[in-house]
Design an enzyme around this catalytic site. Sequence first.
Site, short mmCIF file in Angstrom:
data_model
loop_
_atom_site.label_atom_id
_atom_site.label_comp_id
_atom_site.label_asym_id
_atom_site.label_seq_id
_atom_site.Cartn_x
_atom_site.Cartn_y
_atom_site.Cartn_z
N ASP A 31 -18.69 55.29 0.78
CA ASP A 31 -17.99 54.02 0.70
C ASP A 31 -18.72 53.16 -0.33
OD1 ASP A 31 -16.98 51.44 1.05
OD2 ASP A 31 -16.70 51.69 3.20
N TYR A 64 -19.76 49.87 8.68
CA TYR A 64 -18.86 48.74 8.89
C TYR A 64 -18.18 48.85 10.26
CZ TYR A 64 -14.38 46.27 8.54
OH TYR A 64 -13.29 45.50 8.80
N LYS A 117 -11.75 44.03 -1.94
CA LYS A 117 -13.03 43.35 -2.19
C LYS A 117 -13.30 43.18 -3.69
CE LYS A 117 -13.48 43.65 2.34
NZ LYS A 117 -12.50 44.68 2.77
N ARG A 119 7.13 55.54 -2.22
CA ARG A 119 6.06 55.97 -1.31
C ARG A 119 5.34 57.18 -1.88
NH1 ARG A 119 7.07 59.61 2.43
NH2 ARG A 119 9.16 58.83 2.91
#
Length: 412
Positions: free
Chosen positions: A174, A101, A199, A49
């Site tokens: 973004d 978005y 994406k 982590r």
Amino acid sequence: MSKRHIATAAARAGIAKDPAYAAVTPPLYLSSTYELTAFQQPGAYDYSRTGNPTRDLLAEALIELEEGAAAIVTNTGMSACVLVLQLLTANDTLVIPHDCYGGSYRLFINLSQKKQAFKLVIVNFQQSDWSEQVRLAKPALIWLETPSNPLLQITDIQAVCQLAQTLAAKVVVDNTFLSPILQQPLLLGADIVLHSTTKYLNGHSDVVGGAVICADEQVGTELAWWANCLGLTAGAFDSYMALRGIRTLKPRLQLQQQNAAKIVAFLVQQPLVAKVYYPGLVDHPGHGIACRQQQGFGAMCSFELAAEVSSLSHFFAALDIFTLAQSLGGVESLICHPGTMTHASMDATAQAAAGLTPTLIRLSVGIEQDSDLIADLEQGFAAVAKLNGLATTQAAQNNESLTLNPALNVLW
């Protein structure tokens, strides 16, 4: 050696960097934990982590591609958004675009209203007075999305960053729709770049992930602490897959853009298309800015179907190649209805304010043969035209039956 071309950096993401066995392809470290060399003597890694070799290779690749100083790889694009918001306090103001978005919008609205995590101001960066709106907000952080999702509106990153400097505000961009191949916001003055690696960076619709790249190493260190603290870091396998995807980013985007340009040229000629949204069109309001700050116009486009909302189901049902699904940026072509899919979390008022019409359709253009993609869309338009023709014929028949009815002659 001088700085590598971005295409070379992408193609060699993670290549020949294995310190253990000199493997050319980057190894996948699935271990969740690592042995200490001795008591109170941890090595470079102790728990995945906090740090993972495979994830670090992806971070290094993203730093080079975006020309940043630090990068944090997260488990989703939304967790990347959550991570950046850790820079804010309850007294800080976040400025967001009116047409961001839907998932981001939902996050911003609910954290500000339900949790009072920060103050929120929504600005339309397409209006002439956007700078005054931002100045009056006195933000600590300005959030940009350019091109915007799904209307492909363009915001002048450099102009916003220049204003932000006078306000002592940070700017986050973004960059999911373009990737660093087509736009590098840090070089335009931004402080932070955000990606949904799901994406274009990954490009194969088989992993979910996110990333935050910082221009300042100190900001990166702070966000890395929060990522570990909140458990937002990505797993090794997803990082491995994203690295693999990045190595084909440049050629994928080249073909996707070529296909998108041909599809846009087709769409603007269609009588059943009311409007096409694509910054590559010379009459697009942001075309000039896009030419200055982008290295291409991308492979996303949207259009408004010039038909009733009831026609949408017929249009989508007639398609064989374009897949009706959310997400974008994969090698396969996708089609979606933002109002009921990607932006469903925005209420009707917010959708209307963002310019989302009920018949708006968004395309993520893939790498298939362009002629097949166009033929597929032709099937959709043909189905709508047939539906409209049947409706027109039925209406005419109804009118004729009314005029032939003697009892209704008084109406004519």
